[in-house]
Design a protein around this motif. Structure first.
Motif, PDB file in Angstrom:
ATOM      1  N   PHE A 144      -7.618  -2.901  -7.250  1.00  0.00           N
ATOM      2  CA  PHE A 144      -8.412  -2.656  -6.035  1.00  0.00           C
ATOM      3  C   PHE A 144      -7.570  -2.968  -4.796  1.00  0.00           C
ATOM      4  O   PHE A 144      -6.543  -3.647  -4.896  1.00  0.00           O
ATOM      5  CB  PHE A 144      -9.700  -3.498  -6.042  1.00  0.00           C
ATOM      6  CG  PHE A 144      -9.489  -4.962  -5.754  1.00  0.00           C
ATOM      7  CD1 PHE A 144      -9.160  -5.861  -6.758  1.00  0.00           C
ATOM      8  CD2 PHE A 144      -9.601  -5.467  -4.455  1.00  0.00           C
ATOM      9  CE1 PHE A 144      -8.964  -7.209  -6.501  1.00  0.00           C
ATOM     10  CE2 PHE A 144      -9.407  -6.821  -4.181  1.00  0.00           C
ATOM     11  CZ  PHE A 144      -9.080  -7.693  -5.205  1.00  0.00           C
ATOM     12  N   SER A 196      -4.213 -15.153  -1.838  1.00  0.00           N
ATOM     13  CA  SER A 196      -3.038 -14.516  -2.440  1.00  0.00           C
ATOM     14  C   SER A 196      -2.348 -13.616  -1.416  1.00  0.00           C
ATOM     15  O   SER A 196      -2.393 -12.386  -1.504  1.00  0.00           O
ATOM     16  CB  SER A 196      -3.466 -13.713  -3.680  1.00  0.00           C
ATOM     17  OG  SER A 196      -3.956 -14.579  -4.684  1.00  0.00           O
ATOM     18  N   ASN A 232      -7.099  -6.801   5.469  1.00  0.00           N
ATOM     19  CA  ASN A 232      -7.806  -7.294   6.645  1.00  0.00           C
ATOM     20  C   ASN A 232      -7.171  -6.747   7.916  1.00  0.00           C
ATOM     21  O   ASN A 232      -7.791  -6.697   8.961  1.00  0.00           O
ATOM     22  CB  ASN A 232      -7.787  -8.824   6.683  1.00  0.00           C
ATOM     23  CG  ASN A 232      -8.634  -9.395   5.559  1.00  0.00           C
ATOM     24  OD1 ASN A 232      -9.806  -9.664   5.747  1.00  0.00           O
ATOM     25  ND2 ASN A 232      -8.050  -9.538   4.377  1.00  0.00           N
ATOM     26  N   ASP A 250       1.704  -8.264   7.824  1.00  0.00           N
ATOM     27  CA  ASP A 250       0.809  -7.183   8.272  1.00  0.00           C
ATOM     28  C   ASP A 250       0.199  -7.497   9.630  1.00  0.00           C
ATOM     29  O   ASP A 250      -0.348  -8.576   9.836  1.00  0.00           O
ATOM     30  CB  ASP A 250      -0.291  -6.900   7.235  1.00  0.00           C
ATOM     31  CG  ASP A 250      -1.018  -8.150   6.722  1.00  0.00           C
ATOM     32  OD1 ASP A 250      -0.403  -9.240   6.698  1.00  0.00           O
ATOM     33  OD2 ASP A 250      -2.201  -8.039   6.359  1.00  0.00           O
ATOM     34  N   LYS A 301      -0.348 -11.261   0.867  1.00  0.00           N
ATOM     35  CA  LYS A 301       0.573 -10.129   0.633  1.00  0.00           C
ATOM     36  C   LYS A 301       1.649 -10.135   1.719  1.00  0.00           C
ATOM     37  O   LYS A 301       1.483 -10.761   2.760  1.00  0.00           O
ATOM     38  CB  LYS A 301      -0.206  -8.806   0.665  1.00  0.00           C
ATOM     39  CG  LYS A 301      -1.382  -8.781  -0.338  1.00  0.00           C
ATOM     40  CD  LYS A 301      -1.930  -7.379  -0.558  1.00  0.00           C
ATOM     41  CE  LYS A 301      -2.986  -6.977   0.450  1.00  0.00           C
ATOM     42  NZ  LYS A 301      -3.682  -5.715   0.052  1.00  0.00           N
ATOM     43  N   ARG A 348      -7.612  -4.481  -0.867  1.00  0.00           N
ATOM     44  CA  ARG A 348      -8.335  -5.182   0.182  1.00  0.00           C
ATOM     45  C   ARG A 348      -7.352  -5.578   1.280  1.00  0.00           C
ATOM     46  O   ARG A 348      -6.440  -6.370   1.056  1.00  0.00           O
ATOM     47  CB  ARG A 348      -9.019  -6.429  -0.388  1.00  0.00           C
ATOM     48  CG  ARG A 348      -9.556  -7.408   0.654  1.00  0.00           C
ATOM     49  CD  ARG A 348     -10.643  -6.802   1.524  1.00  0.00           C
ATOM     50  NE  ARG A 348     -11.359  -7.824   2.280  1.00  0.00           N
ATOM     51  CZ  ARG A 348     -11.544  -7.762   3.610  1.00  0.00           C
ATOM     52  NH1 ARG A 348     -11.037  -6.777   4.328  1.00  0.00           N
ATOM     53  NH2 ARG A 348     -12.241  -8.715   4.212  1.00  0.00           N
ATOM     54  N   ARG A 352       4.560 -11.555  -2.637  1.00  0.00           N
ATOM     55  CA  ARG A 352       3.204 -12.028  -2.338  1.00  0.00           C
ATOM     56  C   ARG A 352       2.881 -13.263  -3.158  1.00  0.00           C
ATOM     57  O   ARG A 352       3.552 -13.558  -4.152  1.00  0.00           O
ATOM     58  CB  ARG A 352       2.169 -10.946  -2.632  1.00  0.00           C
ATOM     59  CG  ARG A 352       1.864 -10.781  -4.105  1.00  0.00           C
ATOM     60  CD  ARG A 352       0.719  -9.822  -4.379  1.00  0.00           C
ATOM     61  NE  ARG A 352      -0.540 -10.292  -3.783  1.00  0.00           N
ATOM     62  CZ  ARG A 352      -1.654  -9.578  -3.786  1.00  0.00           C
ATOM     63  NH1 ARG A 352      -1.664  -8.367  -4.325  1.00  0.00           N
ATOM     64  NH2 ARG A 352      -2.762 -10.045  -3.253  1.00  0.00           N
ATOM     65  N   HIS A 396       0.034  -3.406  -2.083  1.00  0.00           N
ATOM     66  CA  HIS A 396      -0.293  -4.682  -2.724  1.00  0.00           C
ATOM     67  C   HIS A 396       0.661  -5.812  -2.333  1.00  0.00           C
ATOM     68  O   HIS A 396       0.667  -6.857  -2.971  1.00  0.00           O
ATOM     69  CB  HIS A 396      -0.363  -4.512  -4.239  1.00  0.00           C
ATOM     70  CG  HIS A 396      -1.447  -3.552  -4.657  1.00  0.00           C
ATOM     71  ND1 HIS A 396      -2.779  -3.793  -4.420  1.00  0.00           N
ATOM     72  CD2 HIS A 396      -1.390  -2.321  -5.236  1.00  0.00           C
ATOM     73  CE1 HIS A 396      -3.499  -2.764  -4.853  1.00  0.00           C
ATOM     74  NE2 HIS A 396      -2.683  -1.859  -5.349  1.00  0.00           N
TER      75      HIS A 396
HETATM   76  N1  LIG Z   1      -1.090 -10.275   4.219  1.00  0.00           N
HETATM   77  C1  LIG Z   1      -2.294 -10.094   3.684  1.00  0.00           C
HETATM   78  N2  LIG Z   1      -2.560 -10.630   2.501  1.00  0.00           N
HETATM   79  C2  LIG Z   1      -3.764 -10.465   1.922  1.00  0.00           C
HETATM   80  C3  LIG Z   1      -4.790  -9.731   2.567  1.00  0.00           C
HETATM   81  C4  LIG Z   1      -4.487  -9.156   3.826  1.00  0.00           C
HETATM   82  O1  LIG Z   1      -5.304  -8.497   4.460  1.00  0.00           O
HETATM   83  N3  LIG Z   1      -3.219  -9.356   4.354  1.00  0.00           N
HETATM   84  N4  LIG Z   1      -6.021  -9.614   1.967  1.00  0.00           N
HETATM   85  C5  LIG Z   1      -6.372 -10.663   0.998  1.00  0.00           C
HETATM   86  C6  LIG Z   1      -7.585 -10.405   0.262  1.00  0.00           C
HETATM   87  S1  LIG Z   1      -9.027 -10.728   1.080  1.00  0.00           S
HETATM   88  C7  LIG Z   1      -7.558 -10.025  -1.052  1.00  0.00           C
HETATM   89  S2  LIG Z   1      -8.974  -9.917  -1.956  1.00  0.00           S
HETATM   90  C8  LIG Z   1      -6.287  -9.678  -1.723  1.00  0.00           C
HETATM   91  C9  LIG Z   1      -6.340  -8.243  -2.222  1.00  0.00           C
HETATM   92  O2  LIG Z   1      -5.123  -7.889  -2.811  1.00  0.00           O
HETATM   93  P1  LIG Z   1      -4.850  -6.401  -3.298  1.00  0.00           P
HETATM   94  O3  LIG Z   1      -5.108  -5.480  -2.130  1.00  0.00           O
HETATM   95  O4  LIG Z   1      -3.471  -6.359  -3.778  1.00  0.00           O
HETATM   96  O5  LIG Z   1      -5.839  -6.125  -4.405  1.00  0.00           O
HETATM   97  O6  LIG Z   1      -5.176  -9.821  -0.874  1.00  0.00           O
HETATM   98  C10 LIG Z   1      -5.228 -10.904   0.026  1.00  0.00           C
HETATM   99  N5  LIG Z   1      -3.970 -11.026   0.714  1.00  0.00           N
END
Ligand SMILES: Nc1nc2c(c(=O)[nH]1)N[C@H]1C(S)=C(S)[C@@H](COP(=O)(O)O)O[C@H]1N2
Ligand SMILES: [Mo]
Length: 444
Positions: free
Chosen positions: A116, A279, A120, A222, A281, A118, A268, A263
């Motif tokens: 999935f 977690s 922000n 990001d 990214k 996600r 990450r 991802h």
């Molecule tokens: N840099 C960064 N890391 C992030 C995010 C983000 O928006 N920016 N979203 C987080 C959230 S809320 C989730 S649930 C997971 C989703 O990871 P995926 O997109 O690889 O599934 O990454 C997390 N790490």
């Protein structure tokens, strides 16, 4: 009119024109007003629409919205079209958020295309330089601040590979009533891929934690949605004990290859069993704090759950909230999609799926074909390692043709289970773990 619907097929009708289907079954428009209206006449209409039998309608809880209708929104789902990705369901495009339907999660190890999405903030352009030149800073409450390239991380620290759950803190949110704010996830904000990297613990030990170290603060490359470079898109963290857990890793590979850009390429964090927001990214900095981290997504009611239950829909008092740590127990059926028409004459059904429970393991999984009147125990497999999900298998039989729902629920190693409706309501909808149910039709 019911005949026309019947010829078109019940599930098709719900997919093509959910508003009209709702109006038929519930006698009114779709939306919040649906809840609690499937009784008497509605049930008869539904019977006519599915072509007759709802063999266990007598044990359908009153007010239940049948699974065939509950999971569709009134608008047709928008399907992701992206290179390297399966047909995920788009929940939002600014930022890009996409859910993996439960039936696409049948693999024991989630392939990259089915993880999935996600975000922000804004997904950054893929890092164009040599990935081994990507730099990670470790600073704050450490004896020696470190700036390590990805190449150095690979050289200096032992690689580890684990199958790890990564689940959004808001998974299951759509079940909250009244509606909670945020992406309306079903159960598909979960992945269980095989991640390779180095232990965060090993890197923190190399930097040397000061006795004042309390919490981590994570940063990535990001940009914030507003484009304001001074604001991180998200910056969460975890207590030092979770950072030192051996399955908390700084990952540079997934399923044997580089991490796809969306991802977090090339680096990450994976903090398994806790809200996915930890977690980070596109990881470029871990700030060791002398207090609980207060970055974007750490304060107010974000990624927090009520300590004392609140009245659903009422105004939240942030002082009554605690940071969400372990994710709750959840189970999904993955080998049959919601809304499947099985072969005529089918009476025995083999169900399969996965179950997981954040920090804990899953001890039991049960399935039901009669709205929870009777349950059968599934065979639950072992996790590949701690924090990997567990695969379960179960056999069910049904007495005749008709409309059925298959329900699944799991119980974790602490005895906690899953409920029929989302509990501990909170404004941003964390911790909801209702049972997964799918609707199937068995023609005569
Ligand atoms: N840099 C960064 N890391 C992030 C995010 C983000 O928006 N920016 N979203 C987080 C959230 S809320 C989730 S649930 C997971 C989703 O990871 P995926 O997109 O690889 O599934 O990454 C997390 N790490
Ligand atoms: Mo998330």
């Amino acid at each position: 009119m019911a005949k026309g619907w019947k010829e078109r097929g019940f599930f098709e009708l719900y997919r093509d024109d959910p508003e009209r289907a709702d109006a038929l079954v519930f006698g009114r428009r779709s939306g919040a007003s649906r809840r609690g209206f499937l009784q008497g006449a509605g049930l008869a209409t539904m019977g006519a629409m599915v072509g007759g039998a709802i063999p266990f309608s007598g044990s359908m809880p009153s007010g239940l919205i049948p699974a065939a209708m509950a999971q569709g929104s009134s608008a047709a789902p928008k399907i992701l079209k992206m290179d390297g990705k399966a047909e995920l369901v788009i929940l939002g495009d600014k930022p890009l958020v996409a859910e993996t339907p439960e039936h696409l999660l049948n693999d024991d190890i989630t392939p990259n295309d089915k993880i999935f999405i996600r975000n922000n903030g804004i997904v950054p352009d893929q890092f164009a330089g040599d990935p081994n030149g990507w730099a990670l800073t470790i600073d704050g409450e450490v004896n020696t601040a470190l700036k390590l390239t990805l190449g150095e991380l690979k050289q200096k620290f032992k690689p580890v590979t684990y199958a790890l759950q990564m689940e959004c803190g808001g998974n299951g949110r759509a079940a909250f009533e009244p509606k909670a704010s945020g992406n309306q996830w079903g159960n598909g904000a979960i992945s269980n891929a095989r991640w390779t990297g180095v232990r965060l613990k090993d890197v923190l030990e190399a930097a040397g934690l000061k006795s004042s170290a309390v919490y981590t603060g994570h940063y990535g490359a990001d940009p914030h949605l507003s484009g304001d470079a001074s604001k991180p898109a998200i910056s969460r963290g975890v207590p030092i004990a979770k950072a030192m857990e051996e399955h908390t890793i700084i990952a540079y590979a997934v399923n044997g290859g580089p991490i796809p850009n969306v991802h977090g390429f090339p680096l990450r964090l994976i903090v398994p069993g806790w809200p996915g927001s930890a977690s980070q990214k596109w990881l470029n900095r871990i700030w060791i704090r002398d207090r609980e981290h207060d970055g974007q997504g750490m304060t107010g009611t974000s990624y927090r759950v009520p300590v004392k239950p609140m009245i659903p829909g009422s105004k939240a008092d942030p002082s009554n909230f605690r940071i969400m740590e372990s994710m709750p127990v959840r189970s999904i059926i993955t080998n049959i999609a919601n809304g499947t028409e099985l072969k005529a004459g089918t009476r025995a059904i083999a169900l399969r799926g996965h179950a997981w429970a954040g920090e804990h393991s899953v001890s039991e999984v049960h399935v039901s074909a009669d709205y929870g009147q009777t349950w059968r125990k599934a065979k639950v497999g072992k996790a590949a390692n701690k924090y990997a999900w567990q695969t379960w298998n179960a056999d069910l039989t049904v007495p005749s043709e008709g409309y059925y729902e298959f329900w699944v629920r799991a119980i974790d190693s602490t005895g906690r289970g899953q409920s029929h409706a989302a509990a501990n309501w909170n404004p941003q909808g964390y911790g909801g773990n209702v049972m997964h149910r799918i609707a199937v039709l068995i023609p005569a």
